[in-house]
Design an enzyme around this catalytic site. Structure first.
Site, PDB file in Angstrom:
ATOM      1  N   LYS A   1       0.961  -1.081   0.199  1.00 24.88           N
ATOM      2  CA  LYS A   1      -0.272   0.095  -0.143  1.00 24.88           C
ATOM      3  C   LYS A   1       1.018   1.654   0.184  1.00 24.88           C
ATOM      4  CE  LYS A   1      -1.661   1.462   4.115  1.00 24.88           C
ATOM      5  NZ  LYS A   1      -0.955   2.006   4.043  1.00 24.88           N
ATOM      6  N   THR A   2       2.239   1.309   1.031  1.00 23.56           N
ATOM      7  CA  THR A   2       2.576   3.236   0.990  1.00 23.56           C
ATOM      8  C   THR A   2       3.152   2.721   0.267  1.00 23.56           C
ATOM      9  OG1 THR A   2       3.334   2.295   3.076  1.00 23.56           O
ATOM     10  CG2 THR A   2       4.786   3.495   2.498  1.00 23.56           C
TER      11      THR A   2
ATOM     12  N   ASP B   1      -4.565   7.041   2.722  1.00 22.23           N
ATOM     13  CA  ASP B   1      -4.275   6.625   3.753  1.00 22.23           C
ATOM     14  C   ASP B   1      -4.968   5.971   4.253  1.00 22.23           C
ATOM     15  OD1 ASP B   1      -2.665   4.697   3.299  1.00 22.23           O
ATOM     16  OD2 ASP B   1      -0.577   5.889   5.092  1.00 22.23           O
ATOM     17  N   GLU B   2      -4.983   4.909   4.341  1.00 24.40           N
ATOM     18  CA  GLU B   2      -5.965   4.217   5.330  1.00 24.40           C
ATOM     19  C   GLU B   2      -7.891   4.786   5.201  1.00 24.40           C
ATOM     20  OE1 GLU B   2      -4.746   1.410   6.725  1.00 24.40           O
ATOM     21  OE2 GLU B   2      -2.425   1.381   7.101  1.00 24.40           O
TER      22      GLU B   2
ATOM     23  N   GLN C   1      -9.606  -4.182   6.835  1.00 24.58           N
ATOM     24  CA  GLN C   1      -8.698  -4.066   8.429  1.00 24.58           C
ATOM     25  C   GLN C   1      -9.259  -2.610   8.576  1.00 24.58           C
ATOM     26  OE1 GLN C   1      -4.845  -4.421   8.048  1.00 24.58           O
ATOM     27  NE2 GLN C   1      -4.697  -4.072   5.613  1.00 24.58           N
TER      28      GLN C   1
ATOM     29  N   ARG D   1      -0.418 -10.515  10.643  1.00 27.18           N
ATOM     30  CA  ARG D   1       0.250 -10.589  11.121  1.00 27.18           C
ATOM     31  C   ARG D   1       1.883 -10.979  10.767  1.00 27.18           C
ATOM     32  NH1 ARG D   1      -0.290  -5.759   9.644  1.00 27.18           N
ATOM     33  NH2 ARG D   1      -2.261  -6.614   8.822  1.00 27.18           N
TER      34      ARG D   1
END
Length: 641
Positions: A32-33, A221-222, A252, A597
């Site tokens: 994503k980043t 973002d997010e 998420q 994770r």
């Protein structure tokens, strides 16, 4: 720059998206980043002035990381690009245009402590002296939730304080007066920054058009974590050019309790019918076996953008389902498995133990401490060091030690308008000794207490006097239970903004005491654990140690090995959360976050029983999330029994 070479097909499609609204559904571990950073680089390479690009994030750390990477990628070509958190941008804009909303441009931003002091001052000025009136921190959290969600405060307050006799009219009156005082003092609290930034855009056509023209491209973002105010403000910011790219993952979205509304993410294509939708489903973090488990669980949620994670990495061992007798065996199993992994070359810092609620790690923290095993708790506060745990234990400490001045003062300072100086005077009046088991001592104390506190003390006095009369010395859980029922459960609601979670901790602590022969043994163990924790055996920040964390605090992080505790019904999912509307879906998303994770190994631990304080045994079923996973995707390990 060769974007084809640097990106996979999914990322490339998103990075090179045409003008217009874009929704990038970036599943866990899919870059994503990287996609956002390369999108910035792509726009600049296409000739877009960096000054006309806005990048919004949720944390300063994320903003710095993206800007640093974009700077390195473009050779410094991002100079002028504005990037930061929503609050950072709001403050920048308000500093220039505060007069449009009747504030001075030299307004002060209240930190948490100053905001609490102002609320306290407002409470005093309005003479809201009810003995059960909430503490400033609780009120600020409630007011912040109402502000961010744009929901009626009276509805939220009635739900928030459903379990306590709170003066709701006073809560509403105080909010209005607090808002008035902030304007008079030319100050804003943290939540006001977003509230007034939105108001600025809604009421000033000049300001709105100024920034709509400037920000030709807006990247967020997010986006699944935005609340109502943030989503509406973004909509206005991008109102002219509509070159709005939002990135996130509805799988998420786990922060509804603090106002985040994942429906902002799901409804984006409805709000912008010409939206280009891109899915990032190629996962670079986890093994195929771990992703199979995550995919199997999350598909049980109907209201979401369906997607399937695909692994780049080669196959390894399947995730392990561990059936264990109880919490003690769970702790022993994890320690033995960690020792085995360490012998095989895994660093302790590459191992995490995750849990739904803080109290789930109680037995493990005790076992790790006794074993002098280095570990870190993400919250920074170990279970037995938390304020509410220490509060509750003051009663036991006083019953066992009449000279425990610290416990006595801690207990008295829980009462309204009774501060340290008054508590110290009372302690001295009692001769620096309080025989909590005797009626005579209570009579003497009642004479020394402020009149407003006397009725409260009379409510908890029977808890102390029953200690010998009913022979409760051997049942510390019963003492804690009665104290909680008589006083502390309401105190929690009035004092802490996460009272429900803290009450769960206390309920579990009460059951946990069943393993001790008496109050003295329980208190000795608590003291021993606290002192051991204070030694250098635990892992300081940055050193090699196992990480213990709630799943909420683990979002955005990753480890080679992950253990998930108490994968049982009523634990994970949390019974209280699952019973709320939309709660089960969010709990399933929380498990998805926990599973993703893990990079190499995933252990799902399912104890079969939990012991009550009365000695009875509660059978626990495996979590519905575990039961939904096809059996062939998990390998079984029966633990020790």
């Amino acid at each position: 720059m060769d974007f084809h070479k640097e990106l996979n097909k999914e990322q490339y499609a998103a990075v090179t998206a045409p003008d217009g609204p874009s929704l990038v559904i970036a599943a866990a571990g899919t870059g994503k980043t990287r996609t956002l950073v390369y999108r910035v680089a792509w726009l600049i390479e296409q000739g877009v002035d960096p000054n006309r690009i806005l990048l919004l994030t949720f944390t300063n750390k994320a903003a710095r990381e993206m800007l640093d990477r974009a700077h390195a990628l473009t050779g410094g070509g991002v100079s002028g690009l504005l990037g930061g958190t929503f609050h950072h941008l709001a403050n920048r804009l308000l500093r220039q245009h505060a007069r449009e909303i009747d504030f001075g441009s030299d307004y002060t931003i209240l930190d948490s402590d100053d905001a609490k002091k102002l609320v306290k001052s407002c409470t005093d000025e309005l003479e809201l002296t009810d003995k059960h009136f909430p503490k400033p921190q609780v009120l600020l959290s409630l007011y912040g939730l109402a502000s961010g969600s744009q929901k009626p405060l009276d509805d939220l307050a009635c739900d928030w304080f459903a379990d306590a006799p709170i003066n709701i009219d006073g809560v509403l009156k105080l909010r209005d007066y607090y808002v008035k005082r902030k304007k008079e003092l030319n100050v804003m609290d943290f939540d006001d920054l977003l509230l007034y930034a939105l108001k600025l855009f809604q009421t000033s056509e000049y300001v709105r058009k100024l920034y709509q023209e400037r920000f030709q491209y807006v990247l967020v973002d997010e986006y699944q974590d935005t609340n109502t105010i943030q989503a509406e403000w973004i909509h206005l910011l991008a109102g002219k050019h509509k070159n709005l790219m939002v990135v996130g993952d509805d799988f998420q979205s786990i922060y509804s309790w603090r106002g985040a509304d994942y429906r902002n993410f799901l409804s984006f294509p409805e709000r912008y019918p010409d939206t280009h939708v891109y899915k990032l489903e190629t996962n670079y973090r986890s093994t195929p076996e771990i992703l199979d488990v995550a995919n199997a669980c999350i598909k049980g949620n109907p209201l979401q953008f369906q997607k399937t994670l695909h692994a780049v990495r080669e196959s390894m061992v399947q995730p392990t389902l561990v059936i264990l007798r109880d919490g003690n065996e769970q702790a022993r199993y994890i320690i033995s498995k960690i020792e085995e992994l360490k012998r095989q070359g895994t660093k302790l810092s590459d191992i995490a133990v995750l849990y739904r609620s803080h109290f789930h790690a109680m037995e493990l923290q005790m076992a790790l401490t006794h074993a002098r095993f280095p570990y870190q708790v993400t919250s920074g506060i170990r279970f037995f060091e938390q304020a509410h745990i220490k509060d509750a234990c003051t009663v036991l400490r006083l019953l066992e030690n009449p000279q425990d001045e610290l416990a006595f003062k801690r207990l008295l300072e829980m009462f309204p308008k009774l501060g340290p100086k008054t508590a110290d005077k009372i302690w001295k009046k009692l001769g620096a000794r309080f025989e909590a088991r005797t009626a005579e001592a209570h009579t003497k104390l009642l004479a020394a207490l402020p009149a407003a506190v006397v009725p409260i003390w009379k409510e908890i006095q029977p808890v102390f006097l029953a200690y010998e009369k009913e022979e409760l010395r051997d049942d510390p859980g019963e003492v804690l239970y009665r104290f909680n029922k008589a006083f502390y459960s309401e105190y929690l609601v009035e004092t802490f903004d996460n009272a429900k979670h803290r009450q769960e901790d206390l309920d579990s602590l009460i059951d946990f005491t069943a393993r001790f022969e008496n109050c003295a043994a329980f208190l000795s163990e608590m003291a021993l654990l606290t002192n051991l924790d204070a030694e250098a055996e635990t892992a300081p920040a940055g050193k090699d140690g196992v990480r213990l964390s709630t799943v909420h605090q683990a979002k955005g992080l990753e480890w080679k090995v992950v253990f998930v505790l108490w994968m049982n019904e009523d634990c994970f999912p949390s019974r209280k959360s699952a019973e709320q509307i939309g709660g089960e879906a969010e709990e399933r998303r929380l498990f998805y976050v926990a599973a993703t994770r893990a990079e190499d190994r995933l252990f799902l631990c399912c104890p079969e029983i939990r012991r009550n304080r009365d000695g009875s045994v509660i059978p626990y079923e495996p979590s519905r999330f575990v039961q939904e996973i096809p059996p062939h995707l998990l390998r079984n390990d029966g633990g020790f029994f």
